[in-house]
Design an enzyme around this catalytic site. Structure first.
Site, PDB file in Angstrom:
ATOM      1  N   ASN A  42      44.640   1.593 -23.275  1.00 39.87           N
ATOM      2  CA  ASN A  42      44.958   2.323 -22.337  1.00 39.87           C
ATOM      3  C   ASN A  42      45.272   3.768 -22.729  1.00 39.87           C
ATOM      4  OD1 ASN A  42      45.971   2.780 -19.661  1.00 39.87           O
ATOM      5  ND2 ASN A  42      46.878   0.649 -19.711  1.00 39.87           N
TER       6      ASN A  42
ATOM      7  N   HIS B 175      49.077  11.249 -46.846  1.00 41.21           N
ATOM      8  CA  HIS B 175      49.545  12.452 -47.680  1.00 41.21           C
ATOM      9  C   HIS B 175      50.602  11.884 -48.801  1.00 41.21           C
ATOM     10  CE1 HIS B 175      47.780  15.080 -44.851  1.00 41.21           C
ATOM     11  NE2 HIS B 175      48.197  14.446 -43.847  1.00 41.21           N
TER      12      HIS B 175
ATOM     13  N   GLY C 174      53.126  -0.772 -25.806  1.00 40.83           N
ATOM     14  CA  GLY C 174      52.998   0.588 -25.630  1.00 40.83           C
ATOM     15  C   GLY C 174      53.938   1.154 -26.625  1.00 40.83           C
TER      16      GLY C 174
ATOM     17  N   ALA D  91      56.651  -3.489 -27.820  1.00 42.48           N
ATOM     18  CA  ALA D  91      56.320  -2.096 -27.380  1.00 42.48           C
ATOM     19  C   ALA D  91      57.348  -1.431 -28.387  1.00 42.48           C
ATOM     20  CB  ALA D  91      56.822  -1.749 -25.935  1.00 42.48           C
TER      21      ALA D  91
ATOM     22  N   LYS E   5      58.752  -6.579 -37.299  1.00 46.25           N
ATOM     23  CA  LYS E   5      58.945  -8.052 -38.105  1.00 46.25           C
ATOM     24  C   LYS E   5      58.505  -9.390 -37.209  1.00 46.25           C
ATOM     25  CE  LYS E   5      62.633  -6.203 -40.875  1.00 46.25           C
ATOM     26  NZ  LYS E   5      64.007  -6.373 -41.334  1.00 46.25           N
TER      27      LYS E   5
ATOM     28  N   ARG F 112      59.010 -14.632 -33.832  1.00 42.95           N
ATOM     29  CA  ARG F 112      58.543 -16.057 -33.730  1.00 42.95           C
ATOM     30  C   ARG F 112      57.089 -16.351 -33.458  1.00 42.95           C
ATOM     31  NH1 ARG F 112      57.153 -18.196 -28.467  1.00 42.95           N
ATOM     32  NH2 ARG F 112      57.521 -16.887 -26.595  1.00 42.95           N
TER      33      ARG F 112
END
Length: 211
Positions: free
Chosen positions: A81, A111, A138, A156, A176, A179
């Site tokens: 998107n 870097h 998003g 998101a 993380k 579930r």
């Protein structure tokens, strides 16, 4: 080894004139993509196919940004998107049926940490891989070297710094696992809300046809 060879071997390299010359094609194509008539879906698809190193039916909602394009390999039915950025210094490999919400960024580039080393202009790229059937929410950032498994949902606003295993819902900064995804999730479309009867009947038909 020249700087392009160093980059492609995964070694620290400097973006010299030869490296920047390789970026010109991607810059030309992304400029064309980002200024094309947004309702001309056929033309958008053609530009994306020319831009990416490998794709099958990929579609990207412009604007879109990348460094090279030919380092990006996506499987069937890829969709990104608005405002996706992929810094493809190293390979970015994405599987089949993957979707990206607006403002997703994938970074293979980095870097050195120490300022004296960083100021030499040496940089690096470490590849990113994403499996099949992955949905990236998003404003997610995926960092260099990350591997995301199959059938994963990334929430998101996540910053993905480590690998995410198959069949996981993961979110957060750092991202993380929350579930596992199970069969109980099949009939749900948002949190605990289930499909209506007509919608679920049609969804089951589509699932059967795709198997």
């Amino acid at each position: 080894m020249n700087q392009i060879e160093r980059r492609d071997a995964g070694l620290p390299y400097i973006s010299d004139d030869s490296v920047m010359e390789q970026q010109k094609q991607a810059r030309r194509l992304t400029q064309e993509l980002n200024t094309v008539d947004r309702s001309d879906f056929k033309k958008i698809s053609e530009i994306v196919k020319e831009l990416f190193g490998k794709s099958q039916g990929a579609f990207v909602n412009p604007p879109f940004y990348c460094d090279y394009g030919f380092h990006i390999e996506v499987g069937k039915n890829f969709f990104a998107n608005y405002n996706c950025t992929i810094l493809d210094v190293a390979k970015v490999r994405i599987g089949d049926n993957c979707q990206m919400a607006p403002n997703v960024s994938i970074y293979t580039a980095g870097h050195p940490v120490h300022p004296l080393t960083r100021n030499t202009a040496y940089e690096y790229g470490i590849e990113v891989t994403i499996g099949d059937n992955v949905w990236i929410g998003g404003n997610t950032v995926i960092c260099p070297g990350v591997h995301i498994g199959d059938n994963v949902v990334i929430g998101a606003g996540s910053v993905v710094t480590k690998d995410i295993p198959d069949w996981s819902i993961a979110a957060g900064n750092p991202c993380k696992v929350i579930r596992k995804i199970t069969d109980a999730d099949k009939k749900l479309y948002y949190r605990n809300q289930e499909f209506d009867e007509a919608g679920w009947t049609d969804a089951c038909r589509i699932i059967r046809e795709k198997q």
